[in-house]
Design an enzyme around this catalytic site. Structure first.
Site, PDB file in Angstrom:
ATOM      1  N   LYS A  44      32.049  44.695  26.848  1.00 33.97           N
ATOM      2  CA  LYS A  44      30.596  44.894  27.004  1.00 33.97           C
ATOM      3  C   LYS A  44      30.261  46.363  27.289  1.00 33.97           C
ATOM      4  O   LYS A  44      29.361  46.923  26.679  1.00 33.97           O
ATOM      5  CB  LYS A  44      30.043  44.024  28.156  1.00 33.97           C
ATOM      6  CG  LYS A  44      30.253  42.538  27.971  1.00 33.97           C
ATOM      7  CD  LYS A  44      29.574  41.731  29.080  1.00 33.97           C
ATOM      8  CE  LYS A  44      30.137  41.942  30.464  1.00 33.97           C
ATOM      9  NZ  LYS A  44      31.512  41.418  30.659  1.00 33.97           N
TER      10      LYS A  44
ATOM     11  N   ARG B  28      24.456  36.873  35.788  1.00 34.71           N
ATOM     12  CA  ARG B  28      25.756  36.215  35.870  1.00 34.71           C
ATOM     13  C   ARG B  28      25.651  34.837  36.506  1.00 34.71           C
ATOM     14  O   ARG B  28      26.658  34.139  36.613  1.00 34.71           O
ATOM     15  CB  ARG B  28      26.688  37.071  36.706  1.00 34.71           C
ATOM     16  CG  ARG B  28      27.684  37.906  35.921  1.00 34.71           C
ATOM     17  CD  ARG B  28      28.443  38.748  36.920  1.00 34.71           C
ATOM     18  NE  ARG B  28      29.720  39.204  36.532  1.00 34.71           N
ATOM     19  CZ  ARG B  28      29.994  40.448  36.117  1.00 34.71           C
ATOM     20  NH1 ARG B  28      29.020  41.311  35.910  1.00 34.71           N
ATOM     21  NH2 ARG B  28      31.226  40.817  35.890  1.00 34.71           N
TER      22      ARG B  28
ATOM     23  N   ARG C 205      43.673  48.265  31.156  1.00 36.79           N
ATOM     24  CA  ARG C 205      42.617  49.174  31.629  1.00 36.79           C
ATOM     25  C   ARG C 205      42.878  49.582  33.076  1.00 36.79           C
ATOM     26  O   ARG C 205      42.620  50.710  33.461  1.00 36.79           O
ATOM     27  CB  ARG C 205      41.259  48.451  31.502  1.00 36.79           C
ATOM     28  CG  ARG C 205      40.070  49.317  31.887  1.00 36.79           C
ATOM     29  CD  ARG C 205      38.758  48.644  31.522  1.00 36.79           C
ATOM     30  NE  ARG C 205      38.332  47.663  32.505  1.00 36.79           N
ATOM     31  CZ  ARG C 205      37.232  46.898  32.382  1.00 36.79           C
ATOM     32  NH1 ARG C 205      36.478  46.991  31.311  1.00 36.79           N
ATOM     33  NH2 ARG C 205      36.912  46.036  33.308  1.00 36.79           N
TER      34      ARG C 205
ATOM     35  N   ARG D  91      40.093  51.222  38.694  1.00 35.78           N
ATOM     36  CA  ARG D  91      39.396  50.051  39.241  1.00 35.78           C
ATOM     37  C   ARG D  91      40.395  49.116  39.890  1.00 35.78           C
ATOM     38  O   ARG D  91      41.271  48.580  39.228  1.00 35.78           O
ATOM     39  CB  ARG D  91      38.627  49.322  38.126  1.00 35.78           C
ATOM     40  CG  ARG D  91      37.297  49.948  37.815  1.00 35.78           C
ATOM     41  CD  ARG D  91      36.563  49.170  36.749  1.00 35.78           C
ATOM     42  NE  ARG D  91      36.267  47.784  37.119  1.00 35.78           N
ATOM     43  CZ  ARG D  91      35.441  47.006  36.445  1.00 35.78           C
ATOM     44  NH1 ARG D  91      34.830  47.476  35.379  1.00 35.78           N
ATOM     45  NH2 ARG D  91      35.225  45.768  36.827  1.00 35.78           N
TER      46      ARG D  91
ATOM     47  N   ARG E 172      38.459  36.701  38.454  1.00 37.20           N
ATOM     48  CA  ARG E 172      37.196  37.115  37.814  1.00 37.20           C
ATOM     49  C   ARG E 172      36.917  36.247  36.588  1.00 37.20           C
ATOM     50  O   ARG E 172      35.765  35.882  36.325  1.00 37.20           O
ATOM     51  CB  ARG E 172      37.257  38.593  37.431  1.00 37.20           C
ATOM     52  CG  ARG E 172      37.091  39.490  38.656  1.00 37.20           C
ATOM     53  CD  ARG E 172      37.588  40.889  38.392  1.00 37.20           C
ATOM     54  NE  ARG E 172      36.849  41.570  37.357  1.00 37.20           N
ATOM     55  CZ  ARG E 172      37.338  42.584  36.627  1.00 37.20           C
ATOM     56  NH1 ARG E 172      38.561  43.005  36.815  1.00 37.20           N
ATOM     57  NH2 ARG E 172      36.583  43.172  35.731  1.00 37.20           N
TER      58      ARG E 172
HETATM   59  P1  AMP Z   1      31.762  44.367  35.901  1.00 36.35           P
HETATM   60  O1  AMP Z   1      31.799  45.852  35.931  1.00 36.35           O
HETATM   61  O2  AMP Z   1      30.595  43.814  35.157  1.00 36.35           O
HETATM   62  O3  AMP Z   1      33.078  43.768  35.476  1.00 36.35           O
HETATM   63  O4  AMP Z   1      31.549  43.901  37.421  1.00 36.35           O
HETATM   64  C1  AMP Z   1      32.504  44.184  38.417  1.00 36.35           C
HETATM   65  C2  AMP Z   1      32.185  43.377  39.660  1.00 36.35           C
HETATM   66  O5  AMP Z   1      30.887  43.734  40.158  1.00 36.35           O
HETATM   67  C3  AMP Z   1      32.126  41.875  39.479  1.00 36.35           C
HETATM   68  O6  AMP Z   1      33.424  41.268  39.543  1.00 36.35           O
HETATM   69  C4  AMP Z   1      31.244  41.463  40.658  1.00 36.35           C
HETATM   70  O7  AMP Z   1      31.970  41.499  41.876  1.00 36.35           O
HETATM   71  C5  AMP Z   1      30.231  42.597  40.711  1.00 36.35           C
HETATM   72  N1  AMP Z   1      29.048  42.298  39.856  1.00 36.35           N
HETATM   73  C6  AMP Z   1      28.650  42.978  38.739  1.00 36.35           C
HETATM   74  N2  AMP Z   1      27.545  42.433  38.223  1.00 36.35           N
HETATM   75  C7  AMP Z   1      27.228  41.364  39.017  1.00 36.35           C
HETATM   76  C8  AMP Z   1      26.216  40.371  38.990  1.00 36.35           C
HETATM   77  N3  AMP Z   1      25.284  40.338  38.023  1.00 36.35           N
HETATM   78  N4  AMP Z   1      26.207  39.441  39.977  1.00 36.35           N
HETATM   79  C9  AMP Z   1      27.123  39.458  40.964  1.00 36.35           C
HETATM   80  N5  AMP Z   1      28.131  40.336  41.031  1.00 36.35           N
HETATM   81  C10 AMP Z   1      28.188  41.291  40.071  1.00 36.35           C
END
Ligand code: AMP
Length: 192
Positions: free
Chosen positions: A14, A89, A128, A134, A146
């Site tokens: 994404k 989400r 990654r 990260r 996740r």
């Molecule tokens: P991402 O970068 O989208 O993979 O998000 C990394 C982490 O950020 C996720 O595993 C969640 O802990 C948190 N996070 C990101 N977006 C959301 C969301 N819309 N709702 C809740 N937690 C989020």
């Protein structure tokens, strides 16, 4: 105005695709994960709170995430449209997004989902994790959690948008260019 949710499990691509598509279509890209990481880096109150969830691969609570998303949208009053990456989400977030956009006489136009098999996701995320810095990519248990959280809490949004005829699935395996082309064929319907 176009509001597009770029959807898919962690590691689907994404973020990579949103960076390309925002330039191509002149849209504002909001990644809730990036905003949380920025806050963690700057040791803000929001960052400290988010970190405790993110390190375990859990979702940050809806209330906090929704408020943050709204404030990011408000910062971009002149936007031609948005790519929402990593948001919504949960169903509560999807409903909140709808209600929030309604106050601006807008709606989500489409959910475009990158579809990728689980084992490919785990492989990609761990790869990654070797370079991204990260923490949540570096540990297999957190990575798998996740993906589990995605299926338990997030995947239902496919139904939510399908019922509104707004769901578009795209094969997320291939070269970056191939996937951009597939996504573009959906984006072209919604953006001049
Ligand atoms: P991402 O970068 O989208 O993979 O998000 C990394 C982490 O950020 C996720 O595993 C969640 O802990 C948190 N996070 C990101 N977006 C959301 C969301 N819309 N709702 C809740 N937690 C989020």
């Amino acid at each position: 105005m176009a509001n597009i949710v770029l959807f898919g499990p962690p590691g689907a691509g994404k973020g990579t695709q949103a960076e390309i598509l925002k330039e191509k279509y002149n849209l504002v890209h909001i990644s809730t994960g990036d905003v949380f990481r920025y806050n963690i880096k700057n040791e803000t109150e929001l960052g400290n709170l988010a970190k405790s969830y993110m390190d375990k691969g859990q979702l940050v609570p809806d209330e906090v995430t929704i408020a943050m998303l709204q404030s990011e949208v408000e910062k971009n009053e002149d936007a031609k449209g948005f790519i929402f990456d990593g948001f919504p989400r949960t169903e509560a977030q999807a409903v909140a997004l709808k209600n929030f956009l309604e106050t601006k006489d807008q709606d989500v136009d489409a959910m475009v989902a990158l579809e990728v098999e689980d084992e490919v996701l785990v492989e990609r995320l761990l790869e990654r994790g070797k370079t991204s810095g990260r923490k949540d990519d570096a540990n297999e248990e957190v990575v798998r959690n996740r993906i589990k959280v995605y299926y338990n809490e997030t995947a239902i949004l496919k139904d939510y948008y399908e019922k509104q005829d707004k769901y578009y699935g795209v094969d997320g395996v291939g070269s970056i260019e191939e996937i951009t082309d597939r996504l573009s064929s959906v984006f072209n319907h919604f953006i001049d």
